[in-house]
Scaffold this active site. Structure first.
Site, PDB file in Angstrom:
ATOM      1  N   GLU A 101     -80.855  41.790  28.560  1.00 30.85           N
ATOM      2  CA  GLU A 101     -80.248  42.462  29.850  1.00 30.85           C
ATOM      3  C   GLU A 101     -80.926  42.339  31.264  1.00 30.85           C
ATOM      4  O   GLU A 101     -82.198  42.188  31.207  1.00 30.85           O
ATOM      5  CB  GLU A 101     -79.890  43.975  29.566  1.00 30.85           C
ATOM      6  CG  GLU A 101     -78.547  44.023  29.024  1.00 30.85           C
ATOM      7  CD  GLU A 101     -77.448  44.081  29.924  1.00 30.85           C
ATOM      8  OE1 GLU A 101     -77.645  43.567  31.351  1.00 30.85           O
ATOM      9  OE2 GLU A 101     -76.361  44.768  29.880  1.00 30.85           O
ATOM     10  N   ASP A 102     -80.211  42.501  32.499  1.00 26.71           N
ATOM     11  CA  ASP A 102     -81.049  42.456  33.577  1.00 26.71           C
ATOM     12  C   ASP A 102     -81.254  43.891  34.041  1.00 26.71           C
ATOM     13  O   ASP A 102     -82.432  44.132  34.326  1.00 26.71           O
ATOM     14  CB  ASP A 102     -80.017  41.913  34.806  1.00 26.71           C
ATOM     15  CG  ASP A 102     -78.474  42.671  34.803  1.00 26.71           C
ATOM     16  OD1 ASP A 102     -78.286  42.956  33.763  1.00 26.71           O
ATOM     17  OD2 ASP A 102     -78.328  42.724  35.814  1.00 26.71           O
ATOM     18  N   LYS A 133     -83.946  51.948  34.517  1.00 23.41           N
ATOM     19  CA  LYS A 133     -84.131  52.902  35.773  1.00 23.41           C
ATOM     20  C   LYS A 133     -83.896  54.151  34.862  1.00 23.41           C
ATOM     21  O   LYS A 133     -82.711  54.586  34.619  1.00 23.41           O
ATOM     22  CB  LYS A 133     -82.609  52.758  36.437  1.00 23.41           C
ATOM     23  CG  LYS A 133     -82.904  51.890  37.632  1.00 23.41           C
ATOM     24  CD  LYS A 133     -81.671  52.082  38.474  1.00 23.41           C
ATOM     25  CE  LYS A 133     -81.565  51.196  39.625  1.00 23.41           C
ATOM     26  NZ  LYS A 133     -80.539  51.219  40.339  1.00 23.41           N
ATOM     27  N   PHE A 154     -81.015  51.231  44.891  1.00 22.75           N
ATOM     28  CA  PHE A 154     -79.856  50.171  45.125  1.00 22.75           C
ATOM     29  C   PHE A 154     -80.678  48.747  45.336  1.00 22.75           C
ATOM     30  O   PHE A 154     -81.172  48.418  46.140  1.00 22.75           O
ATOM     31  CB  PHE A 154     -78.808  50.248  46.110  1.00 22.75           C
ATOM     32  CG  PHE A 154     -77.613  49.827  45.913  1.00 22.75           C
ATOM     33  CD1 PHE A 154     -77.572  48.394  46.088  1.00 22.75           C
ATOM     34  CD2 PHE A 154     -76.628  50.608  44.905  1.00 22.75           C
ATOM     35  CE1 PHE A 154     -76.195  47.756  45.835  1.00 22.75           C
ATOM     36  CE2 PHE A 154     -75.633  49.810  44.683  1.00 22.75           C
ATOM     37  CZ  PHE A 154     -75.187  48.711  44.908  1.00 22.75           C
ATOM     38  N   ASP A 161     -76.135  41.997  41.554  1.00 24.08           N
ATOM     39  CA  ASP A 161     -75.191  41.736  42.804  1.00 24.08           C
ATOM     40  C   ASP A 161     -74.902  43.113  43.430  1.00 24.08           C
ATOM     41  O   ASP A 161     -75.028  44.039  42.951  1.00 24.08           O
ATOM     42  CB  ASP A 161     -73.822  41.471  42.053  1.00 24.08           C
ATOM     43  CG  ASP A 161     -72.975  42.498  41.366  1.00 24.08           C
ATOM     44  OD1 ASP A 161     -73.657  43.037  40.506  1.00 24.08           O
ATOM     45  OD2 ASP A 161     -71.716  42.552  41.799  1.00 24.08           O
ATOM     46  N   ARG A 167     -76.339  37.497  43.893  1.00 26.01           N
ATOM     47  CA  ARG A 167     -76.909  37.217  42.707  1.00 26.01           C
ATOM     48  C   ARG A 167     -77.790  36.207  42.872  1.00 26.01           C
ATOM     49  O   ARG A 167     -78.861  35.821  41.928  1.00 26.01           O
ATOM     50  CB  ARG A 167     -75.812  36.889  41.760  1.00 26.01           C
ATOM     51  CG  ARG A 167     -74.865  38.008  41.356  1.00 26.01           C
ATOM     52  CD  ARG A 167     -74.098  37.620  39.987  1.00 26.01           C
ATOM     53  NE  ARG A 167     -72.924  38.542  40.016  1.00 26.01           N
ATOM     54  CZ  ARG A 167     -72.967  39.555  39.231  1.00 26.01           C
ATOM     55  NH1 ARG A 167     -74.092  40.047  38.501  1.00 26.01           N
ATOM     56  NH2 ARG A 167     -71.766  40.353  38.853  1.00 26.01           N
TER      57      ARG A 167
HETATM   58  C1  PRP Z   1     -75.095  46.091  34.546  1.00 21.99           C
HETATM   59  C2  PRP Z   1     -76.094  45.538  33.414  1.00 21.99           C
HETATM   60  C3  PRP Z   1     -75.772  46.591  32.367  1.00 21.99           C
HETATM   61  C4  PRP Z   1     -75.098  47.745  32.792  1.00 21.99           C
HETATM   62  C5  PRP Z   1     -75.959  48.783  32.759  1.00 21.99           C
HETATM   63  O1  PRP Z   1     -73.758  45.338  34.733  1.00 21.99           O
HETATM   64  O2  PRP Z   1     -75.978  44.279  33.607  1.00 21.99           O
HETATM   65  O3  PRP Z   1     -74.919  45.553  31.602  1.00 21.99           O
HETATM   66  O4  PRP Z   1     -74.605  47.373  34.068  1.00 21.99           O
HETATM   67  O5  PRP Z   1     -75.599  50.069  32.990  1.00 21.99           O
HETATM   68  P1  PRP Z   1     -75.716  51.259  32.121  1.00 21.99           P
HETATM   69  O6  PRP Z   1     -76.889  51.300  31.396  1.00 21.99           O
HETATM   70  O7  PRP Z   1     -75.113  52.166  33.009  1.00 21.99           O
HETATM   71  O8  PRP Z   1     -74.594  50.870  31.037  1.00 21.99           O
HETATM   72  P2  PRP Z   1     -72.615  45.430  35.439  1.00 21.99           P
HETATM   73  O9  PRP Z   1     -71.718  46.583  35.020  1.00 21.99           O
HETATM   74  O10 PRP Z   1     -73.352  45.828  36.919  1.00 21.99           O
HETATM   75  O11 PRP Z   1     -72.072  44.144  35.645  1.00 21.99           O
HETATM   76  P3  PRP Z   1     -72.646  42.498  35.793  1.00 21.99           P
HETATM   77  O12 PRP Z   1     -73.798  42.425  34.876  1.00 21.99           O
HETATM   78  O13 PRP Z   1     -71.273  41.762  35.824  1.00 21.99           O
HETATM   79  O14 PRP Z   1     -73.143  42.606  37.348  1.00 21.99           O
END
Ligand code: PRP
Length: 185
Positions: A101-102, A133, A154, A161, A167
């Site tokens: 995960e990112d 975080k 942020f 993104d 990205r």
């Molecule tokens: C981000 C990230 C995780 C999620 C984490 O994805 O990649 O999947 O949010 O958030 P959480 O811990 O509050 O569940 P995002 O929904 O931004 O989609 P993306 O990866 O397509 O940008």
């Protein structure tokens, strides 16, 4: 170093810092999975850059697969309901799975996904997140590999993104408030 994007206020992690940390994570993973084959699952879309860099630093045998999910609800507050919008291509039964995960934020996405994957009877499931975080956590999630622990700010770049932009930035930076303030007017 790449020139800073005009919408970015400051750089949190440079390309070099990211490369260094990803190398360290890869070393740990190589050590922990020695003698095994690891199935890396990238959770789209944000993790694609991290995944691409991480996988090229791995020396253990590995496979890759991809999934995507979205949270129900609107705006920045998710309802906690997660929907799989793209599922894996192959079965994970008996595999040693590493979810890539990112960013780990509220934990809702990963909490849901890890349970879903565990129900498919893999040999093991672990999580590797580039960013964490912890101040935003609502649901507990076990993380095996963390790149950087960051405050609740942020950020964009290196796969992350804002409105599907930025990205492609090779670094992670904080967006200028004028950018998101202008868009919410
Ligand atoms: C981000 C990230 C995780 C999620 C984490 O994805 O990649 O999947 O949010 O958030 P959480 O811990 O509050 O569940 P995002 O929904 O931004 O989609 P993306 O990866 O397509 O940008």
């Amino acid at each position: 170093m790449a020139e800073i994007h005009p919408d970015v206020e400051r750089i949190l992690f440079t390309q070099e810092e990211l490369d260094q940390r990803v190398s360290e994570l890869a070393e740990e993973i190589n050590r922990d999975y020695a003698g095994k084959e690891v199935l890396l699952i990238s959770v789209l879309r944000g993790s694609f850059v991290f995944m691409a860099d991480l996988v090229r630093k791995l020396t253990v045998p590995c496979r890759v697969d991809f999934m995507a999910c979205s949270s129900y609800g609107s705006g920045t507050t998710s309802s906690g309901q997660v929907k799989v919008t793209k599922d894996l291509s192959d079965s994970i039964e008996g595999m040693d799975v590493l979810v890539v995960e990112d960013i780990l934020d509220s934990g809702r996405t990963l909490n849901y996904l890890l349970k879903l994957l565990e129900a498919r009877r893999p040999a093991s499931v672990r999580l590797c997140t580039l960013l964490d975080k912890p101040d935003r956590r609502v649901v507990r999630v076990n993380v095996s590999y963390t790149g950087f622990v960051i405050p609740d700010t942020f950020i964009v770049g290196y796969g992350l993104d804002y409105g599907e932009h930025y990205r492609n930035l090779p670094y992670i930076g904080g967006l200028k408030p004028s950018v998101y303030e202008a868009e919410t007017k």
